[in-house]
Design an enzyme around this catalytic site. Sequence first.
Site, PDB file in Angstrom:
ATOM      1  N   LEU A 185      30.003  76.999  52.058  1.00 25.75           N
ATOM      2  CA  LEU A 185      28.663  77.333  52.550  1.00 25.75           C
ATOM      3  C   LEU A 185      27.879  76.102  52.978  1.00 25.75           C
ATOM      4  O   LEU A 185      26.968  76.196  53.798  1.00 25.75           O
ATOM      5  CB  LEU A 185      27.873  78.075  51.462  1.00 25.75           C
ATOM      6  CG  LEU A 185      28.455  79.414  51.009  1.00 25.75           C
ATOM      7  CD1 LEU A 185      27.665  79.956  49.831  1.00 25.75           C
ATOM      8  CD2 LEU A 185      28.464  80.416  52.155  1.00 25.75           C
ATOM      9  N   GLY A 235      25.639  69.445  49.655  1.00 34.04           N
ATOM     10  CA  GLY A 235      24.362  68.843  49.286  1.00 34.04           C
ATOM     11  C   GLY A 235      24.533  67.434  48.778  1.00 34.04           C
ATOM     12  O   GLY A 235      25.609  66.831  48.883  1.00 34.04           O
ATOM     13  N   LYS A 244      28.766  75.829  43.168  1.00 32.61           N
ATOM     14  CA  LYS A 244      28.606  74.424  43.524  1.00 32.61           C
ATOM     15  C   LYS A 244      29.657  73.613  42.775  1.00 32.61           C
ATOM     16  O   LYS A 244      29.768  73.692  41.551  1.00 32.61           O
ATOM     17  CB  LYS A 244      27.204  73.939  43.162  1.00 32.61           C
ATOM     18  CG  LYS A 244      26.938  72.485  43.540  1.00 32.61           C
ATOM     19  CD  LYS A 244      25.487  72.122  43.266  1.00 32.61           C
ATOM     20  CE  LYS A 244      25.190  70.692  43.647  1.00 32.61           C
ATOM     21  NZ  LYS A 244      23.781  70.334  43.411  1.00 32.61           N
ATOM     22  N   ASP A 285      14.293  66.480  46.222  1.00 32.23           N
ATOM     23  CA  ASP A 285      15.160  66.628  47.401  1.00 32.23           C
ATOM     24  C   ASP A 285      14.737  67.834  48.235  1.00 32.23           C
ATOM     25  O   ASP A 285      15.574  68.648  48.648  1.00 32.23           O
ATOM     26  CB  ASP A 285      16.620  66.762  46.964  1.00 32.23           C
ATOM     27  CG  ASP A 285      17.606  66.495  48.102  1.00 32.23           C
ATOM     28  OD1 ASP A 285      17.218  65.812  49.068  1.00 32.23           O
ATOM     29  OD2 ASP A 285      18.750  66.965  48.013  1.00 32.23           O
TER      30      ASP A 285
END
Length: 301
Positions: free
Chosen positions: A29, A32, A52, A148
């Site tokens: 997907l 990061g 993740k 972030d």
Amino acid sequence: MDESCIDLQKFSYEKLVCATNNFSEKDKLGEGATGSVFKGFLKELNCFVAVKRVVVGSKYGIESYLPEVKILTKLQHKNLVNLIGWCGKIKKELLIVYELVENKTLEYHLFNEIGFLDLGLRKRIALDLASALLYLHEECEQSVLHCDIKLDNVLLETNFNAKLCDFGLARPAERGQESGYPTVLSGAPGYLAPECEKSRKATKESDIYSFGVVLLQMACGRRAVERIQENGMKFEIKLVDWVWEKLRVSGENISAVADPRLRLSCDEKDMERLIVVGLACANPNPNNRPCIREVINMLKC
């Protein structure tokens, strides 16, 4: 930090490998600051999830990554992505399992030609994001710095409600804290508050700066850092600087910086409000930036 203090569902590594088809590239997907994210399906929960995957290198142990899990176990808000579970210390990897937010990122919808966000939707997304920051900064049990905030860390549901995600750089912060929290400066170019480049500390004010850049991006339809060619010369300019320069040259003509796709269809006052609030948040002096509660009041005026 003792892993046993994390009161959350723990999955086996094999189960998450199976759920993600062995972390298939076709199910990836995104990527990061602290890891790659894959779509998966958990049969036991009968739902799709986002997994993740953080590979823990020799330089940083699992202690460097568990804060994301620990922070998210204590957070619950409609505009934050929900944490479902985790798997740690297997093959030097940390896997974090989130709810899957199906409608891609704010970055995708702002810059992909297929879709289009009208100004009304952009304002609503701005307020959703501001609501998430209000919760993090002032309403949760312990104040949290996200560190972030950027377009691709804002996920959109099918009804375009926004959820802030990726807490890989997030850190707890005491209320009333002035000195800031040391952080790894690995955020995307254009979003980092200027004082952080010297102090190497994150603060609520630096979160506000990043949020201001996002507001300007929604108003202007431009990247946080643009590559420009003029008179045969190529150079980069931050969006914040570009907006100030354009407004100075045009005598504060908002249409000079507004997203061209919105110019003929949007309410000029609403567009002006979005730009003015964005510039206030991205003030180079952190002491002059509004707090998030003031931001919300300004956006609602």
